[in-house]
Design a protein around this motif. Structure first.
Motif, PDB file in Angstrom:
ATOM      1  N   ILE A   1       0.823  -1.205   0.000  1.00 32.09           N
ATOM      2  CA  ILE A   1       0.000   0.000   0.000  1.00 32.09           C
ATOM      3  C   ILE A   1       0.855   1.252   0.000  1.00 32.09           C
ATOM      4  O   ILE A   1       0.482   2.287  -0.563  1.00 32.09           O
ATOM      5  CB  ILE A   1      -0.963   0.006   1.217  1.00 32.09           C
ATOM      6  CG1 ILE A   1      -1.893   1.227   1.150  1.00 32.09           C
ATOM      7  CG2 ILE A   1      -0.185   0.020   2.523  1.00 32.09           C
ATOM      8  CD1 ILE A   1      -2.803   1.242  -0.047  1.00 32.09           C
ATOM      9  N   TRP A   2       2.037   1.159   0.594  1.00 31.55           N
ATOM     10  CA  TRP A   2       2.896   2.339   0.640  1.00 31.55           C
ATOM     11  C   TRP A   2       3.578   2.571  -0.691  1.00 31.55           C
ATOM     12  O   TRP A   2       3.919   3.708  -1.033  1.00 31.55           O
ATOM     13  CB  TRP A   2       3.901   2.206   1.779  1.00 31.55           C
ATOM     14  CG  TRP A   2       3.189   2.040   3.083  1.00 31.55           C
ATOM     15  CD1 TRP A   2       3.055   0.896   3.811  1.00 31.55           C
ATOM     16  CD2 TRP A   2       2.447   3.045   3.781  1.00 31.55           C
ATOM     17  NE1 TRP A   2       2.287   1.129   4.919  1.00 31.55           N
ATOM     18  CE2 TRP A   2       1.900   2.446   4.937  1.00 31.55           C
ATOM     19  CE3 TRP A   2       2.202   4.396   3.551  1.00 31.55           C
ATOM     20  CZ2 TRP A   2       1.121   3.145   5.849  1.00 31.55           C
ATOM     21  CZ3 TRP A   2       1.423   5.099   4.452  1.00 31.55           C
ATOM     22  CH2 TRP A   2       0.891   4.480   5.590  1.00 31.55           C
ATOM     23  N   GLN A   3       3.776   1.499  -1.461  1.00 32.38           N
ATOM     24  CA  GLN A   3       4.240   1.685  -2.832  1.00 32.38           C
ATOM     25  C   GLN A   3       3.197   2.439  -3.642  1.00 32.38           C
ATOM     26  O   GLN A   3       3.519   3.331  -4.425  1.00 32.38           O
ATOM     27  CB  GLN A   3       4.523   0.320  -3.476  1.00 32.38           C
ATOM     28  CG  GLN A   3       5.750  -0.397  -2.940  1.00 32.38           C
ATOM     29  CD  GLN A   3       7.048   0.269  -3.357  1.00 32.38           C
ATOM     30  OE1 GLN A   3       7.087   1.041  -4.311  1.00 32.38           O
ATOM     31  NE2 GLN A   3       8.113  -0.009  -2.621  1.00 32.38           N
ATOM     32  N   GLU A   4       1.947   2.097  -3.431  1.00 32.45           N
ATOM     33  CA  GLU A   4       0.874   2.766  -4.167  1.00 32.45           C
ATOM     34  C   GLU A   4       0.676   4.201  -3.692  1.00 32.45           C
ATOM     35  O   GLU A   4       0.179   5.042  -4.439  1.00 32.45           O
ATOM     36  CB  GLU A   4      -0.418   1.964  -4.038  1.00 32.45           C
ATOM     37  CG  GLU A   4      -0.354   0.607  -4.734  1.00 32.45           C
ATOM     38  CD  GLU A   4      -1.615  -0.206  -4.544  1.00 32.45           C
ATOM     39  OE1 GLU A   4      -2.547   0.307  -3.908  1.00 32.45           O
ATOM     40  OE2 GLU A   4      -1.658  -1.352  -5.022  1.00 32.45           O
ATOM     41  N   SER A   5       1.063   4.495  -2.448  1.00 36.09           N
ATOM     42  CA  SER A   5       0.908   5.867  -1.961  1.00 36.09           C
ATOM     43  C   SER A   5       1.819   6.836  -2.698  1.00 36.09           C
ATOM     44  O   SER A   5       1.608   8.047  -2.649  1.00 36.09           O
ATOM     45  CB  SER A   5       1.181   5.931  -0.452  1.00 36.09           C
ATOM     46  OG  SER A   5       2.538   5.659  -0.164  1.00 36.09           O
ATOM     47  N   LEU A   6       2.832   6.319  -3.391  1.00 33.54           N
ATOM     48  CA  LEU A   6       3.655   7.185  -4.233  1.00 33.54           C
ATOM     49  C   LEU A   6       2.824   7.819  -5.343  1.00 33.54           C
ATOM     50  O   LEU A   6       3.170   8.878  -5.856  1.00 33.54           O
ATOM     51  CB  LEU A   6       4.809   6.387  -4.847  1.00 33.54           C
ATOM     52  CG  LEU A   6       5.923   5.909  -3.901  1.00 33.54           C
ATOM     53  CD1 LEU A   6       6.850   4.950  -4.635  1.00 33.54           C
ATOM     54  CD2 LEU A   6       6.700   7.082  -3.344  1.00 33.54           C
ATOM     55  N   GLY A   7       1.728   7.139  -5.713  1.00 32.75           N
ATOM     56  CA  GLY A   7       0.880   7.652  -6.780  1.00 32.75           C
ATOM     57  C   GLY A   7      -0.141   8.674  -6.341  1.00 32.75           C
ATOM     58  O   GLY A   7      -0.929   9.137  -7.162  1.00 32.75           O
ATOM     59  N   ALA A   8      -0.159   9.040  -5.058  1.00 37.25           N
ATOM     60  CA  ALA A   8      -1.104  10.056  -4.588  1.00 37.25           C
ATOM     61  C   ALA A   8      -0.826  11.392  -5.276  1.00 37.25           C
ATOM     62  O   ALA A   8       0.321  11.826  -5.376  1.00 37.25           O
ATOM     63  CB  ALA A   8      -0.998  10.210  -3.072  1.00 37.25           C
ATOM     64  N   THR A   9      -1.862  12.037  -5.752  1.00 39.89           N
ATOM     65  CA  THR A   9      -1.703  13.294  -6.484  1.00 39.89           C
ATOM     66  C   THR A   9      -1.493  14.458  -5.518  1.00 39.89           C
ATOM     67  O   THR A   9      -1.654  14.336  -4.305  1.00 39.89           O
ATOM     68  CB  THR A   9      -2.937  13.574  -7.343  1.00 39.89           C
ATOM     69  OG1 THR A   9      -4.081  13.743  -6.475  1.00 39.89           O
ATOM     70  CG2 THR A   9      -3.200  12.418  -8.303  1.00 39.89           C
TER      71      THR A   9
END
Length: 400
Positions: free
Chosen positions: A305-313
């Motif tokens: 999930i923290w890898q995906e948080s890199l994609g937060a705009t």
């Protein structure tokens, strides 16, 4: 599709580098929206407990006093705050991938900054001359390095005004030096280009130290190594000098020769990396990788999930920061009293009954925090009344 997925889809379509594409694709999964909704529901549950105290404390008996209940909620909020802070930090790292990494080339005149820029971008983007002070203004070039969008700034060489008989630093060059220092302090990565045949310039050293102290990633490229003797031990001497002066790791120090890396030097079996340019670029890309790797809180062993948080705009990051502000307001409203009263701080629970806490203000802070999370996933303001009442009637025996 939820709103975060739609945002990520738009960024995927506009991506121009591989790293931009990867970070945008991460956001097209629904896990980010699920995480935001989980956080919002946690805040709604916490707010429901406080709302029950406000509306029904006179008619119903609660097992916990207001201070004890606030202490319990505060513990949950502190855990949530730590997760959000890590999420915001990752969003900032993601913006480096999305918007580009700002890199500045800093050094004394004729250290080889413009030559290095030309070698990196593969064309004559900057004028190269033996005359000191050729570069006056900042030359900005964008390039795709290993999938990272990098915005490189070649700047005026730093030097102090000479004594009588020395080169005169005119007003235009002084302005260029001023802009170079400012650009260095605003960069994400600073590459210090050092002439291997001369001592470190005090102006360059001072500016590089300021960048290190500011948390900027500093890489040193010692240029003109073609003038080294293979047995001179000059590389070890330079490494020791740079480490003691700037305090950076040895892995951030490269030895290059822009002259040997020019297109005039043919590739041979013995010369597969002319001027160590590929080795230098590998060092740069490892620096980029470290800067943009996801931060994983110790409390959450699952890194996905923290890898995906890199994609937060940027919009999501701003709203998360707004949510954190409201959580801080909640903790400020309840923590000062609790630090001297709650049993976790060494005082018995029955001693907390006389402590006065503004439950209304605390509940309002939680409402504002939940609203900020709701905006991220596309929910409007004030649409959570029924949800809060559901929490109250589910957890407390009221209204029967």
């Amino acid at each position: 599709m939820d709103l975060p997925q739609i945002e990520s889809l738009g960024e995927t379509l506009s991506a121009s580098t591989e790293q931009q594409r990867q970070i945008s694709v991460r956001g097209t999964a629904s896990s980010l929206a699920v995480r935001y909704e989980q956080w919002r529901m946690l805040l709604l549950a916490a707010r429901g407990e406080l709302e029950a105290l406000i509306d029904f404390s006179e008619d119903q008996h609660f097992d916990e006093s207001p201070v004890q209940l606030c202490a319990s909620v505060a513990e949950q909020v502190q855990v949530l705050r730590a997760q959000m802070e890590a999420h915001v930090a990752n969003a900032v790292r993601g913006e480096l991938l999305r918007n580009g990494i700002s890199m500045a080339l800093l050094g004394a005149p004729n250290a080889g900054k413009s030559s290095l820029l030309n070698r990196i971008v593969g064309r004559d983007a900057a004028i190269v001359s033996q005359e000191a002070g050729t570069t006056r203004d900042i030359v900005e070039v964008s390039v795709d390095l290993g999938g990272w969008l990098v915005k490189i700034g070649d700047m005026a060489g730093l030097r102090r005004a000479g004594l009588v008989g020395a080169d005169i630093v005119g007003a235009v060059e002084q302005e260029g030096i001023k802009r170079a220092k400012q650009r260095a302090l605003e960069s994400d990565v600073l590459v210090v280009v050092q002439d291997a045949t001369t001592d470190m310039d005090p102006e360059v050293t001072e500016t590089a130290k300021q960048c290190v102290e500011s948390g900027i990633n500093v890489v040193v490229a010692v240029n003109k190594i073609d003038q080294f003797s293979s047995t001179s031990g000059a590389e070890d001497a330079w490494k020791a000098r740079i480490r003691s002066t700037l305090g950076i790791a040895e892995s951030r120090i490269s030895f290059i020769s822009c002259r040997e890396a020019s297109t005039a030097v043919p590739l041979t079996s013995k010369n597969t990396d002319p001027g160590n340019m590929q080795s230098f670029l590998t060092t740069l890309m490892q620096t980029f990788r470290d800067m943009t790797a996801a931060l994983v809180p110790d409390s959450d062993p699952n890194p996905s999930i923290w890898q995906e948080s890199l994609g937060a705009t940027e919009r999501q990051r701003i709203l998360l920061s707004e949510c954190l502000t409201h959580l801080e307001a909640f903790l400020t409203a309840v923590t000062p009293e609790l630090t001297e009263s709650h049993s976790a701080y060494g005082i018995e629970p029955d001693a907390t009954d006389d402590i006065d806490i503004d439950i209304v203000l605390a509940a309002e802070s939680l409402r504002s925090a939940a609203d900020a999370l709701g905006k991220i996933i596309g929910r409007g303001d004030g649409g959570d009344v029924e949800e809060v009442l559901g929490v109250v009637f589910e957890k407390f025996c009221v209204g029967k």
